[in-house]
Design a protein around this motif. Structure first.
Motif, PDB file in Angstrom:
ATOM      1  N   GLU A 132       0.723  -1.205   0.145  1.00  0.00           N
ATOM      2  CA  GLU A 132       0.056   0.049  -0.018  1.00  0.00           C
ATOM      3  C   GLU A 132       0.941   1.257   0.009  1.00  0.00           C
ATOM      4  O   GLU A 132       0.149   2.251  -0.294  1.00  0.00           O
ATOM      5  N   LEU A 133       2.155   1.207   0.204  1.00  0.00           N
ATOM      6  CA  LEU A 133       2.884   2.354   0.288  1.00  0.00           C
ATOM      7  C   LEU A 133       3.144   2.951  -1.044  1.00  0.00           C
ATOM      8  O   LEU A 133       2.825   4.449  -1.033  1.00  0.00           O
ATOM      9  N   SER A 134       3.041   2.422  -2.106  1.00  0.00           N
ATOM     10  CA  SER A 134       3.058   3.385  -3.328  1.00  0.00           C
ATOM     11  C   SER A 134       1.703   3.934  -3.768  1.00  0.00           C
ATOM     12  O   SER A 134       1.803   5.266  -3.973  1.00  0.00           O
ATOM     13  N   SER A 135       0.626   3.403  -3.363  1.00  0.00           N
ATOM     14  CA  SER A 135      -0.560   4.073  -3.398  1.00  0.00           C
ATOM     15  C   SER A 135      -0.748   5.268  -2.494  1.00  0.00           C
ATOM     16  O   SER A 135      -1.293   6.447  -2.749  1.00  0.00           O
ATOM     17  N   THR A 136      -0.028   5.148  -1.319  1.00  0.00           N
ATOM     18  CA  THR A 136      -0.095   6.182  -0.316  1.00  0.00           C
ATOM     19  C   THR A 136       0.569   7.372  -0.513  1.00  0.00           C
ATOM     20  O   THR A 136       0.261   8.714  -0.655  1.00  0.00           O
ATOM     21  N   LEU A 137       2.033   7.160  -1.150  1.00  0.00           N
ATOM     22  CA  LEU A 137       2.503   7.997  -1.675  1.00  0.00           C
ATOM     23  C   LEU A 137       1.972   8.825  -3.073  1.00  0.00           C
ATOM     24  O   LEU A 137       2.232  10.277  -3.091  1.00  0.00           O
ATOM     25  N   ASP A 138       1.418   8.102  -3.811  1.00  0.00           N
ATOM     26  CA  ASP A 138       0.598   8.601  -5.090  1.00  0.00           C
ATOM     27  C   ASP A 138      -0.324   9.642  -4.482  1.00  0.00           C
ATOM     28  O   ASP A 138      -0.633  10.828  -5.153  1.00  0.00           O
ATOM     29  N   ARG A 139      -1.194   9.317  -3.505  1.00  0.00           N
ATOM     30  CA  ARG A 139      -2.011  10.226  -2.696  1.00  0.00           C
ATOM     31  C   ARG A 139      -1.330  11.582  -2.220  1.00  0.00           C
ATOM     32  O   ARG A 139      -1.628  12.735  -2.382  1.00  0.00           O
ATOM     33  N   ILE A 140      -0.308  11.395  -1.383  1.00  0.00           N
ATOM     34  CA  ILE A 140       0.375  12.503  -1.025  1.00  0.00           C
ATOM     35  C   ILE A 140       0.905  13.354  -1.966  1.00  0.00           C
ATOM     36  O   ILE A 140       0.727  14.525  -2.029  1.00  0.00           O
ATOM     37  N   SER A 141       1.397  12.761  -3.336  1.00  0.00           N
ATOM     38  CA  SER A 141       1.780  13.400  -4.230  1.00  0.00           C
ATOM     39  C   SER A 141       0.890  14.332  -4.999  1.00  0.00           C
ATOM     40  O   SER A 141       1.111  15.603  -5.321  1.00  0.00           O
ATOM     41  N   ARG A 142      -0.437  13.843  -5.283  1.00  0.00           N
ATOM     42  CA  ARG A 142      -1.425  14.553  -5.822  1.00  0.00           C
ATOM     43  C   ARG A 142      -2.157  15.624  -5.239  1.00  0.00           C
ATOM     44  O   ARG A 142      -2.222  16.818  -5.440  1.00  0.00           O
ATOM     45  N   GLN A 143      -1.884  15.292  -3.593  1.00  0.00           N
ATOM     46  CA  GLN A 143      -2.301  16.479  -2.799  1.00  0.00           C
ATOM     47  C   GLN A 143      -1.248  17.623  -2.835  1.00  0.00           C
ATOM     48  O   GLN A 143      -1.771  18.968  -2.854  1.00  0.00           O
ATOM     49  N   ALA A 144      -0.156  17.233  -2.750  1.00  0.00           N
ATOM     50  CA  ALA A 144       0.990  18.179  -2.877  1.00  0.00           C
ATOM     51  C   ALA A 144       1.110  19.156  -4.087  1.00  0.00           C
ATOM     52  O   ALA A 144       1.480  20.037  -4.095  1.00  0.00           O
ATOM     53  N   SER A 145       0.631  18.465  -5.061  1.00  0.00           N
ATOM     54  CA  SER A 145       0.486  19.159  -6.577  1.00  0.00           C
ATOM     55  C   SER A 145      -0.339  19.963  -6.562  1.00  0.00           C
ATOM     56  O   SER A 145      -0.447  20.965  -7.726  1.00  0.00           O
ATOM     57  N   ALA A 146      -1.336  20.421  -5.646  1.00  0.00           N
ATOM     58  CA  ALA A 146      -2.256  21.523  -5.539  1.00  0.00           C
ATOM     59  C   ALA A 146      -1.679  22.857  -5.569  1.00  0.00           C
ATOM     60  O   ALA A 146      -2.455  23.713  -5.714  1.00  0.00           O
ATOM     61  N   VAL A 147      -0.409  22.862  -5.044  1.00  0.00           N
ATOM     62  CA  VAL A 147       0.117  24.279  -4.837  1.00  0.00           C
ATOM     63  C   VAL A 147       0.427  24.797  -6.430  1.00  0.00           C
ATOM     64  O   VAL A 147       1.341  24.148  -7.121  1.00  0.00           O
ATOM     65  N   THR A 148      -0.070  25.885  -6.643  1.00  0.00           N
ATOM     66  CA  THR A 148       0.055  26.481  -7.866  1.00  0.00           C
ATOM     67  C   THR A 148       1.457  27.251  -7.894  1.00  0.00           C
ATOM     68  O   THR A 148       2.123  27.598  -7.206  1.00  0.00           O
ATOM     69  N   GLY A 149       1.961  26.952  -9.147  1.00  0.00           N
ATOM     70  CA  GLY A 149       3.192  27.821  -9.569  1.00  0.00           C
ATOM     71  C   GLY A 149       4.358  26.949  -9.006  1.00  0.00           C
ATOM     72  O   GLY A 149       5.671  27.661  -8.844  1.00  0.00           O
ATOM     73  N   ALA A 150       4.254  25.796  -8.363  1.00  0.00           N
ATOM     74  CA  ALA A 150       5.241  25.058  -7.731  1.00  0.00           C
ATOM     75  C   ALA A 150       5.478  23.498  -8.125  1.00  0.00           C
ATOM     76  O   ALA A 150       4.276  22.942  -8.616  1.00  0.00           O
ATOM     77  N   THR A 151       6.582  22.970  -8.134  1.00  0.00           N
ATOM     78  CA  THR A 151       6.743  21.562  -8.497  1.00  0.00           C
ATOM     79  C   THR A 151       6.867  20.931  -7.202  1.00  0.00           C
ATOM     80  O   THR A 151       7.760  21.113  -6.589  1.00  0.00           O
ATOM     81  N   ALA A 152       6.218  19.555  -6.807  1.00  0.00           N
ATOM     82  CA  ALA A 152       6.283  18.799  -5.681  1.00  0.00           C
ATOM     83  C   ALA A 152       7.079  17.577  -5.931  1.00  0.00           C
ATOM     84  O   ALA A 152       6.492  16.858  -6.855  1.00  0.00           O
ATOM     85  N   VAL A 153       8.169  17.149  -5.231  1.00  0.00           N
ATOM     86  CA  VAL A 153       8.697  15.899  -5.018  1.00  0.00           C
ATOM     87  C   VAL A 153       8.588  15.174  -4.020  1.00  0.00           C
ATOM     88  O   VAL A 153       8.680  15.864  -3.029  1.00  0.00           O
ATOM     89  N   LEU A 154       8.583  13.878  -3.941  1.00  0.00           N
ATOM     90  CA  LEU A 154       8.651  13.330  -2.708  1.00  0.00           C
ATOM     91  C   LEU A 154      10.236  12.783  -2.339  1.00  0.00           C
ATOM     92  O   LEU A 154      10.732  12.048  -3.170  1.00  0.00           O
ATOM     93  N   ALA A 155      10.601  12.976  -1.206  1.00  0.00           N
ATOM     94  CA  ALA A 155      12.219  12.338  -0.749  1.00  0.00           C
ATOM     95  C   ALA A 155      11.911  11.634   0.519  1.00  0.00           C
ATOM     96  O   ALA A 155      10.679  11.410   0.998  1.00  0.00           O
ATOM     97  N   GLY A 156      12.911  11.331   1.015  1.00  0.00           N
ATOM     98  CA  GLY A 156      13.032  10.497   2.546  1.00  0.00           C
ATOM     99  C   GLY A 156      12.973   9.058   2.280  1.00  0.00           C
ATOM    100  O   GLY A 156      12.784   8.447   1.266  1.00  0.00           O
TER     101      GLY A 156
END
Length: 512
Positions: A132-156
């Motif tokens: 379930e980790l990949s789907s959880t990270l996909d959900r976080i990535s979609r939520q983070a992409s809502a910030v206009t004018g910025a690109t979101a990436v996942l690290a850690g």
């Protein structure tokens, strides 16, 4: 009267074959189900008495269970500073994740970098998400992409683990397939027979199915422990051992058939002459594996009994299923080749006869030369360096987590979002924080507050202990970060009465 013994001789191998076919068909699927009872927590790969292991236990008193951090990094499109509105958007995006499946504890606000060109937020995830980790990270990535004018990436660690899971997806099946194909090719070359290699492979697969079923039941009842490493090794171990033992039996059976014995007499003689060697070999390997119970690493100790079970199943299959199959097949097992008396009398191929004569003439000399060669090779053992591999060197191609970690390091300390964790006596809080901050390679050190996060407010004290989160300047999995942990431990251990322990992701890598 003569027909009854003859019928009985056929009945025994037939019954054994039917039983094994039923067992194999029923238990075979368990070879792919061990992941259901596998445990892959980080503490399993740590020495029992390691400092970071004790920190994991001490953290539970702070109601801080082991988590898997996912670090969200936003960078502005066009290399320009991020404004307050974008920071507010990022904070709201993170806050919306609190309480969603897989997310635990507090979600941090979006924190700007010193150059104001990036934002950072940390989302703590359950460490046992598995598939379930990949789907959880996909959900976080979609939520983070809502910030206009910025690109979101996942690290850690969470992003790294997901990339590693993708890279190793299906590796157990691949290893098993490669092992079986390799064994098949070797057997075809050795015996020049079409049918026998497949009989031996079926015997090995049945042994693996039974071993996996037994391990599954025991792991489900917490009698033994299984992790990804143990699961992969079990498959190769059983296939290799079962094939090895099968070679001993089939070679002896072929020699007996070549002596014009009936298939039943040949198998009785083959079993009588090879059972001792097979059982002795299996017992030696099993006892060697059980010696791993003395290991300080939990996953090594887990391999001991699991591997011994696999070896026992390999021996059982070789001494029951394989004889039954060979008796029923007779000479057909070696088709198109046929055992010939000349081969048995001659002792095998010419090259092996010559080797046997050399060993027979000077056994002590051969023994001494072999031992000398082994000692020369063993002399290089102290040069082995096992320091682990940094994240950016693990993947053949740049994985998203590696690129995200590089982006994080451009704008924040490399250890941001993945701090070292210090547990110490509350009476020495000031000294601990000052010494931690003074350690070369440390960017910041902040006690955990009553609000459940590092920052302003009264420090949380549990059973007279405090927790201090220490942010390192270098990436958490780098050699530089591990060196910083070593220096910090030396400095904090010198504070009398503080009983300071340093743990966290970097310390776990260092201790491992």
């Amino acid at each position: 009267m003569s027909r009854t013994p003859r019928a009985t001789r056929w009945l025994v191998p037939l019954v054994l074959l039917i039983v094994w076919l039923a067992v194999g068909g029923t238990l075979g699927p368990y070879a792919g189900r061990l992941g259901e009872v596998a445990t892959n927590d980080q503490a399993a790969f740590l020495p029992r008495n390691a400092e970071s292991t004790r920190v994991i236990e001490a953290q539970r008193a702070f109601k801080e269970d082991e988590t898997l951090p996912a670090i969200v990094v936003w960078t502005a499109d066009g290399d320009r500073p991020l404004d307050a509105a974008q920071q507010d958007q990022a904070t709201r995006a993170l806050a919306a994740l609190k309480g969603t499946p897989g997310v635990v504890g507090q979600v941090s606000p979006a924190i700007p970098s010193h150059d104001e060109k990036a934002l950072e937020g940390v989302v703590q995830l359950r460490p046992d998400l598995g598939d379930e980790l990949s789907s959880t990270l996909d959900r976080i990535s979609r939520q983070a992409s809502a910030v206009t004018g910025a690109t979101a990436v996942l690290a850690g660690p969470a992003a790294s683990q997901a990339d590693l899971s993708d890279a190793f997806a299906g590796i157990d099946g691949l290893l098993l397939g490669v092992a079986l194909i390799t064994v098949l090719v070797i057997l075809l070359l050795v015996y020049r027979s079409v049918l026998l290699p497949f009989v031996i492979i079926v015997s090995a697969v049945f042994a693996l199915g039974v071993a996996c079923a037994i391990v599954y039941v025991l792991a489900d009842h917490d009698v033994v422990r299984v992790d990804g490493q143990v699961q992969g090794i079990l498959s190769i171990l059983v296939i290799g051992a079962a094939t090895d033992y099968a070679l001993l039996l089939t070679a002896r059976y072929r020699e007996e058939l070549a002596g014009d014995h009936s298939r039943f007499a040949a198998m009785r003689s083959a079993l009588r002459q090879s059972t001792g060697a097979i059982v002795a070999s299996g017992a030696t390997v099993a006892l060697g594996l059980l010696a791993l119970l003395l290991s300080d690493l939990t996953n090594n100790r887990a391999l001991g009994p699991v591997g011994a079970i696999g070896i026992a199943c390999a021996v059982l299959s070789t001494l029951t299923f394989l004889p039954a199959a060979l008796v029923l097949l007779g000479n057909a097992a070696y088709w198109p080749a046929r055992p010939r008396p000349a081969e048995a009398a001659g002792g095998g191929h010419g090259v092996w006869r010559r080797i046997a004569r050399v060993v027979e003439k000077a056994p002590r000399r051969i023994w001494a030369i072999a031992l000398g060669g082994l000692l020369v090779c063993a002399a290089f053992a102290p040069t082995l360096s096992s320091k682990g591999v940094p994240l950016d060197e693990i993947f053949v191609n740049d994985a998203p987590s590696v690129q995200a970690q590089a982006t994080l390091a451009e704008h924040f300390p490399g250890g941001s979002g993945n701090p070292a964790v210090v547990i110490a006596d509350a009476r020495h809080e000031k000294q601990i924080v000052e010494r931690a901050k003074a350690t070369d390679g440390v960017a910041d050190a902040t006690p955990l507050t009553e609000q459940g996060r590092p920052g302003s407010g009264p420090t949380r004290v549990v059973d007279g202990k405090i927790r201090v989160d220490v942010t390192l300047k270098d990436a958490a999995d780098s050699d530089a970060a591990k060196a910083t942990v070593s220096r910090m431990r030396s400095a904090l251990h010198q504070v009398d009465g503080a009983d300071a322990l340093v743990g966290g992701y970097t310390a776990q890598q260092y201790d491992t």
